[in-house]
Design a protein around this motif. Structure first.
Motif, PDB file in Angstrom:
ATOM      1  N   CYS A   1      -0.860  -1.193   9.258  1.00 38.40           N
ATOM      2  CA  CYS A   1      -0.353  -0.152   8.361  1.00 38.40           C
ATOM      3  C   CYS A   1      -1.419   0.928   8.165  1.00 38.40           C
ATOM      4  O   CYS A   1      -2.591   0.618   7.933  1.00 38.40           O
ATOM      5  CB  CYS A   1       0.001  -0.796   7.023  1.00 38.40           C
ATOM      6  N   PHE A   2      -1.010   2.182   8.252  1.00 37.02           N
ATOM      7  CA  PHE A   2      -1.929   3.310   8.081  1.00 37.02           C
ATOM      8  C   PHE A   2      -1.376   4.300   7.062  1.00 37.02           C
ATOM      9  O   PHE A   2      -0.164   4.546   7.019  1.00 37.02           O
ATOM     10  CB  PHE A   2      -2.148   4.042   9.411  1.00 37.02           C
ATOM     11  N   TRP A   3      -2.262   4.854   6.258  1.00 34.82           N
ATOM     12  CA  TRP A   3      -1.886   5.945   5.376  1.00 34.82           C
ATOM     13  C   TRP A   3      -3.101   6.809   5.086  1.00 34.82           C
ATOM     14  O   TRP A   3      -4.242   6.404   5.310  1.00 34.82           O
ATOM     15  CB  TRP A   3      -1.257   5.438   4.081  1.00 34.82           C
ATOM     16  N   ILE A   4      -2.845   7.997   4.599  1.00 29.76           N
ATOM     17  CA  ILE A   4      -3.906   8.967   4.342  1.00 29.76           C
ATOM     18  C   ILE A   4      -4.001   9.240   2.850  1.00 29.76           C
ATOM     19  O   ILE A   4      -3.000   9.517   2.192  1.00 29.76           O
ATOM     20  CB  ILE A   4      -3.634  10.290   5.096  1.00 29.76           C
ATOM     21  N   GLU A   5      -5.216   9.157   2.338  1.00 28.64           N
ATOM     22  CA  GLU A   5      -5.499   9.519   0.942  1.00 28.64           C
ATOM     23  C   GLU A   5      -6.222  10.861   0.954  1.00 28.64           C
ATOM     24  O   GLU A   5      -7.322  10.980   1.496  1.00 28.64           O
ATOM     25  CB  GLU A   5      -6.375   8.454   0.282  1.00 28.64           C
ATOM     26  N   ALA A   6      -5.594  11.871   0.396  1.00 22.47           N
ATOM     27  CA  ALA A   6      -6.189  13.210   0.351  1.00 22.47           C
ATOM     28  C   ALA A   6      -7.018  13.378  -0.926  1.00 22.47           C
ATOM     29  O   ALA A   6      -6.577  13.018  -2.012  1.00 22.47           O
ATOM     30  CB  ALA A   6      -5.110  14.272   0.408  1.00 22.47           C
ATOM     31  N   ARG A   7      -8.217  13.920  -0.764  1.00 23.36           N
ATOM     32  CA  ARG A   7      -9.091  14.260  -1.889  1.00 23.36           C
ATOM     33  C   ARG A   7      -9.671  15.641  -1.583  1.00 23.36           C
ATOM     34  O   ARG A   7     -10.739  15.763  -0.982  1.00 23.36           O
ATOM     35  CB  ARG A   7     -10.218  13.222  -2.047  1.00 23.36           C
ATOM     36  N   PHE A   8      -8.945  16.679  -2.002  1.00 25.42           N
ATOM     37  CA  PHE A   8      -9.296  18.036  -1.592  1.00 25.42           C
ATOM     38  C   PHE A   8     -10.618  18.521  -2.184  1.00 25.42           C
ATOM     39  O   PHE A   8     -11.200  19.493  -1.705  1.00 25.42           O
ATOM     40  CB  PHE A   8      -8.154  18.997  -1.958  1.00 25.42           C
ATOM     41  N   ASP A   9     -11.107  17.850  -3.216  1.00 22.95           N
ATOM     42  CA  ASP A   9     -12.424  18.204  -3.772  1.00 22.95           C
ATOM     43  C   ASP A   9     -13.555  17.656  -2.914  1.00 22.95           C
ATOM     44  O   ASP A   9     -14.714  18.045  -3.099  1.00 22.95           O
ATOM     45  CB  ASP A   9     -12.562  17.679  -5.203  1.00 22.95           C
TER      46      ASP A   9
ATOM     47  N   GLY B   1       0.836  -1.194   0.000  1.00 21.50           N
ATOM     48  CA  GLY B   1       0.000   0.000   0.000  1.00 21.50           C
ATOM     49  C   GLY B   1       0.868   1.240   0.000  1.00 21.50           C
ATOM     50  O   GLY B   1       1.987   1.225  -0.474  1.00 21.50           O
ATOM     51  N   ILE B   2       0.347   2.331   0.507  1.00 27.10           N
ATOM     52  CA  ILE B   2       1.131   3.552   0.617  1.00 27.10           C
ATOM     53  C   ILE B   2       1.270   3.825   2.096  1.00 27.10           C
ATOM     54  O   ILE B   2       0.798   4.826   2.618  1.00 27.10           O
ATOM     55  CB  ILE B   2       0.449   4.719  -0.129  1.00 27.10           C
ATOM     56  N   CYS B   3       1.899   2.913   2.786  1.00 23.52           N
ATOM     57  CA  CYS B   3       1.954   2.953   4.239  1.00 23.52           C
ATOM     58  C   CYS B   3       2.810   4.120   4.719  1.00 23.52           C
ATOM     59  O   CYS B   3       3.972   4.234   4.353  1.00 23.52           O
ATOM     60  CB  CYS B   3       2.522   1.640   4.753  1.00 23.52           C
ATOM     61  N   GLN B   4       2.225   4.976   5.540  1.00 23.44           N
ATOM     62  CA  GLN B   4       2.965   6.099   6.103  1.00 23.44           C
ATOM     63  C   GLN B   4       3.553   5.759   7.461  1.00 23.44           C
ATOM     64  O   GLN B   4       4.620   6.245   7.812  1.00 23.44           O
ATOM     65  CB  GLN B   4       2.054   7.327   6.210  1.00 23.44           C
ATOM     66  N   PHE B   5       2.847   4.940   8.239  1.00 28.68           N
ATOM     67  CA  PHE B   5       3.416   4.500   9.509  1.00 28.68           C
ATOM     68  C   PHE B   5       2.687   3.251   9.990  1.00 28.68           C
ATOM     69  O   PHE B   5       1.584   2.940   9.541  1.00 28.68           O
ATOM     70  CB  PHE B   5       3.352   5.607  10.573  1.00 28.68           C
ATOM     71  N   LEU B   6       3.340   2.550  10.898  1.00 26.11           N
ATOM     72  CA  LEU B   6       2.775   1.345  11.490  1.00 26.11           C
ATOM     73  C   LEU B   6       2.393   1.609  12.935  1.00 26.11           C
ATOM     74  O   LEU B   6       3.072   2.360  13.640  1.00 26.11           O
ATOM     75  CB  LEU B   6       3.787   0.199  11.451  1.00 26.11           C
TER      76      LEU B   6
END
Length: 236
Positions: free
Chosen positions: A110-118, A100-105
């Motif tokens: 595993c956790f990550w954030i998907e930004a959708r500014f719209d 995935g696009i893991c930012q931290f454990l």
């Protein structure tokens, strides 16, 4: 912008894969060395015991202490095993990140954030995480809560950032559950929440402020069907 982002994403995956391969190779080498040393230690220990049975221990030469040597080698084997376990854990972390696009454990998750500014709805957020065979994220402790706030804060370029979670608020019991249905172990509500609402359940989100001391950072419930937030926290 999308075209430019694709090579970066692929490059990250290649880097993770290369690092994973290197560490797997190192781990195999360490295991082989460990197995070889264990066999040597077993053989030497057996020979020492046989020797002790046939001769009086008091006749062992003072220039050589087999027992002390064995203790030293045992410590060396323990150190090797510790290195093997450490490498295995690093490999697991890399596997999480490459999938995935893991930012931290946090505790093996595993956790990550998907930004959708719209803006995206909760259903859209769920679909985004599902694309990685992941789920909407939970908050597992106070420490975990502040870790998530820290990552969201980076995206709060205009003052604040709100992202979907997988937790559910139940107005009738005024309780919160995780994605697996168990009771949430930690909650920090926004001022005025939870509200009295006429619905069976509400989705939840997490709000972070650009200013880390701001009191306007918290969990909140979102009960409107089409309410939109600017991102989602995924968990795998």
């Amino acid at each position: 912008m999308l075209i430019a982002a694709i090579p970066v994403f692929l490059m990250r995956n290649f880097e993770f894969a290369a690092a994973q391969a290197r560490e797997q190779h190192d781990c195999i080498k360490l295991r082989n060395v460990y197995d070889s040393m264990c066999q040597s230690w077993t053989n030497q220990n057996s020979e020492t015991q046989s020797h002790a049975e046939s001769q009086n221990r008091s006749r062992v030469l003072t220039s050589h202490n087999p027992q002390r040597s064995l203790i030293a080698e045992s410590i060396a084997y323990d150190k090797l095993w510790s290195d093997v376990i450490s490498l295995q854990q690093r490999i697991e972390r890399l596997e999480f990140r490459s999938e995935g696009i893991c930012q931290f454990l946090y505790k093996g998750k595993c956790f990550w954030i998907e930004a959708r500014f719209d803006g995206i709805t909760c259903d859209q957020a769920r679909d985004i995480c599902s694309a990685y065979e992941a789920k909407l994220g939970n908050v597992y402790s106070e420490n975990h809560y502040y870790m998530l706030l820290g990552w969201l804060r980076v995206l709060a370029t205009d003052g604040n950032f709100q992202a979907w979670l997988g937790m559910t608020y139940h107005p009738q019991s005024r309780s919160v559950s995780l994605t697996d249905g168990s009771e949430a172990p930690f909650i920090k509500w926004r001022p005025g929440h939870p509200r009295n609402v006429v619905t069976s359940s509400c989705s939840m989100g997490l709000r972070a402020s650009r200013k880390w001391r701001s009191p306007n950072q918290h969990l909140f419930h979102a009960c409107a069907n089409r309410e939109e937030l600017r991102g989602v926290i995924c968990e795998k």
